[in-house]
Scaffold this motif. Structure first.
Motif, short mmCIF file in Angstrom:
data_model
loop_
_atom_site.label_atom_id
_atom_site.label_comp_id
_atom_site.label_asym_id
_atom_site.label_seq_id
_atom_site.Cartn_x
_atom_site.Cartn_y
_atom_site.Cartn_z
N GLY A 92 0.76 -1.13 -0.01
CA GLY A 92 0.07 0.07 0.00
C GLY A 92 0.99 1.10 0.04
N CYS A 93 0.33 2.57 -0.10
CA CYS A 93 1.08 3.75 -0.19
C CYS A 93 1.60 4.02 1.12
N GLY A 94 0.94 3.34 2.37
CA GLY A 94 1.31 3.64 3.65
C GLY A 94 0.99 5.07 4.14
N ARG A 95 0.40 5.90 3.46
CA ARG A 95 0.02 7.47 4.01
C ARG A 95 -1.47 7.43 3.99
N CYS A 96 -2.39 6.72 3.14
CA CYS A 96 -3.70 7.07 3.17
C CYS A 96 -4.40 6.73 4.11
N CYS A 99 -4.46 2.75 4.51
CA CYS A 99 -3.27 2.22 5.06
C CYS A 99 -3.05 2.38 6.62
N CYS A 107 -6.08 0.23 -0.25
CA CYS A 107 -5.49 1.55 -0.57
C CYS A 107 -5.84 1.49 -2.07
#
Ligand SMILES: [Zn+2]
Length: 342
Positions: A92-96, A99, A107
């Motif tokens: 995943g992006c790790g920021r949204c 996530c 994500c």
């Protein structure tokens, strides 16, 4: 390095065992020397291409990787060269918001290693640092590579989505499939009763060894009728679906009032027909499920440590025979996971 790639989409013949450039690990990536990589239906969707999946070409498939650390990021303290690892397949992006809620599989930028980025049908693969986990000591590389994708999927389907309860009855379709061998075990670990199906009696015997309570040969019996017999007309509480078109109607007819069907795939076709009369009059819930959150994989590995789950390897084959491995999966000849070794 040696790798299996495809340069165009199509049947198993597009898979080529050939020389490919060594991957270069970017910042915050680990270069892993692949010791084993298991085969998943996702590899086949990627090979077939649109509308199922559209990786850039040429592409290296392979989502389930076990190996050793070849090169760790600068300043890395925990991972040494040679450390034995498995790779969590989802990125995943790790920021949204999803996530950060631990639902990285929701994500918008979610990708699966080997489906988006190049994967493990190769001697080397570069993967994000956060996807690299210690290999459970009790498993060899082949066993370890057989675990992540299907057990994560089965856990997410049964525990997170369907919220299976002790004493409930679960219908697991396709006992010999990767998701099948995982779902039987996860359902049993949570105290459920398991009814399962397969196309041969030999596979059904193996399903009983894994803990299944009742088995149905779907080639000779009608699933919904057998389910009714076993449950005294009530139906099962939960169905784990992945064949899709071939079984969907039987799944709808097998589930009890207020029951749940959780689907993670459509290996026999996505354009199934739903008799909506069953859905509303019986208040059936249809739940979609795709992979699972990365934290859930850690929970799965904990269940392996406690010996409540065990890997099921159908066969281990050299990487050069990736085409034969995918054909074996497409023909449904396997029971458990097919694993490739470079
Ligand atoms: Zn995200």
């Amino acid at each position: 390095m040696k790798a299996v790639r495809f340069h165009e989409h199509g049947g198993p013949d597009v898979l080529r065992y050939e020389d490919a450039p060594d991957p270069v690990a970017g910042p915050e990536q680990v270069l892993v020397r692949v010791k084993a990589c298991s085969v998943n239906h996702l590899d086949i969707w990627g090979r077939i291409g649109p509308p199922y999946s559209s990786p850039s070409l040429p592409h290296i498939p392979g989502c389930d990787i076990a190996g050793t650390v070849e090169e760790a990021p600068a300043g890395e303290k925990e991972l040494q060269k040679g450390a034995e690892v498995i790779v969590s397949p989802g990125i995943g992006c790790g920021r949204c918001d999803r996530c950060l809620d631990g639902k990285d599989n929701q994500c918008r930028q979610y990708a699966v290693i080997g489906n988006g980025p190049d994967g493990g049908y190769a001697e080397l693969v570069a993967v994000p640092r956060k996807n690299v986990l210690a290999k459970p000591e009790r498993m060899d590389f082949v066993q370890a590579a057989s675990v992540p994708l299907v057990f994560l999927t089965a856990y997410h389907m049964l525990v997170t989505k369907a919220k299976v309860q002790a004493g409930e009855t679960v219908l697991v379709l396709g006992a010999g499939s990767g998701v099948g061998i995982a779902a039987i075990q996860v359902a049993k670990a949570y105290g459920a009763n398991v009814v399962t199906t397969a196309g041969t009696d030999a596979k059904l015997r193996k399903a009983v060894e894994l803990g299944a309570d009742y088995t149905i040969n779907h080639k000779t019996k009608k699933i919904s009728e057998e389910v009714k017999k076993y449950t005294e007309g009530k139906g099962v509480d939960v169905v784990t679906e992945h064949p899709g078109k071939a079984t969907w109607d039987e799944s709808i007819r097998s589930v009890t009032r207020g029951g749940r069907i959780v689907t993670c795939g459509a290996t026999t076709g996505y354009d199934a027909t739903t008799d909506l009369r069953y859905v509303f009059t019986r208040e059936i819930s249809i739940l979609g499920s795709y992979m699972g959150g990365s934290g859930e994989l850690l929970k799965v590995l904990e269940l392996f440590k406690q010996r409540r789950l065990r890997p099921v390897v159908d066969i281990s084959m050299p990487l050069s025979r990736a085409k034969d491995a995918q054909v074996r999966m497409e023909k449904g000849e396997h029971f458990g996971k097919i694993v490739l070794t470079p």
